[in-house]
Write a protein that holds these residues in place. Structure first.
Motif, short mmCIF file in Angstrom:
data_model
loop_
_atom_site.label_atom_id
_atom_site.label_comp_id
_atom_site.label_asym_id
_atom_site.label_seq_id
_atom_site.Cartn_x
_atom_site.Cartn_y
_atom_site.Cartn_z
N THR A 95 0.81 -1.21 0.00
CA THR A 95 0.00 0.00 0.00
C THR A 95 0.84 1.27 0.00
O THR A 95 0.41 2.31 0.47
N GLU A 96 2.03 1.19 -0.55
CA GLU A 96 2.85 2.38 -0.71
C GLU A 96 2.30 3.16 -1.91
O GLU A 96 2.01 2.58 -2.95
N LEU A 97 2.14 4.47 -1.75
CA LEU A 97 1.60 5.29 -2.83
C LEU A 97 2.49 5.19 -4.06
O LEU A 97 3.69 5.38 -3.98
N ASN B 22 -3.83 2.42 2.76
CA ASN B 22 -2.92 3.45 3.24
C ASN B 22 -2.45 4.35 2.10
O ASN B 22 -2.17 5.53 2.31
N ASP B 23 -2.35 3.78 0.89
CA ASP B 23 -1.94 4.60 -0.25
C ASP B 23 -3.00 5.63 -0.60
O ASP B 23 -2.68 6.74 -1.00
N THR C 105 -4.92 7.05 1.67
CA THR C 105 -4.72 8.05 2.71
C THR C 105 -3.57 8.98 2.33
O THR C 105 -3.69 10.21 2.45
N ALA C 106 -2.48 8.41 1.86
CA ALA C 106 -1.33 9.23 1.43
C ALA C 106 -1.71 10.13 0.27
O ALA C 106 -1.28 11.29 0.20
N VAL D 148 -3.66 13.08 1.63
CA VAL D 148 -2.75 14.01 2.30
C VAL D 148 -2.04 14.89 1.27
O VAL D 148 -1.96 16.12 1.41
N LEU D 149 -1.54 14.29 0.19
CA LEU D 149 -0.85 15.06 -0.85
C LEU D 149 -1.79 16.03 -1.55
O LEU D 149 -1.41 17.16 -1.85
N HIS E 77 -10.61 8.55 5.59
CA HIS E 77 -9.37 8.96 4.94
C HIS E 77 -8.65 7.82 4.24
O HIS E 77 -7.59 8.03 3.68
N HIS E 78 -9.20 6.64 4.27
CA HIS E 78 -8.57 5.50 3.61
C HIS E 78 -9.35 5.06 2.38
O HIS E 78 -8.97 4.12 1.72
N LYS F 5 3.75 13.91 -5.91
CA LYS F 5 4.90 13.65 -5.05
C LYS F 5 6.06 14.61 -5.30
O LYS F 5 6.75 15.02 -4.36
#
Length: 108
Positions: free
Chosen positions: A36-38, A50-51, A53-54, A57-58, A71-72, A106
């Protein structure tokens, strides 16, 4: 000094650790998990993690405010913010966070 039986057992433990280290993160509670890394996967409406959520945030950091209680989860509010962000960067407006969109979020 370890005997042959002990060495064989140690090799089995190391091998099992390597296999479980690769497989265990893919399954939890009988269901597959994704990295789940963006940027690992293309994100679109309906997805969770989680990605996501990231990503939210961005978007917020870039001024494309997403106000959501979950947020997920990639919902329509996230999609609309993605579309506005894509338009502002001259990207194709798809509402999908593909590699190009994530790159601009990013690094630009």
């Amino acid at each position: 000094m370890a005997n042959a039986s002990t060495i064989s057992s140690m090799k089995k433990i190391v091998l099992l650790s390597l296999v479980l280290g690769c497989i265990a993160p893919l399954y939890a509670g009988g269901r597959p998990l994704l990295n789940t890394e963006l940027g690992y996967r293309t994100l679109k409406q309906g997805m969770k993690g989680n990605d996501v959520t990231a990503l939210i945030v961005l978007l917020n950091e870039h001024g494309f405010e997403v106000t959501t209680k979950k947020h997920h989860k990639f919902n329509r509010k996230v999609r609309h913010s993605i579309e506005r962000f894509q338009a502002s960067k001259g990207l194709p407006v798809t509402g999908i966070a593909n590699q190009a969109t994530i790159y601009y979020l990013k690094y630009e």
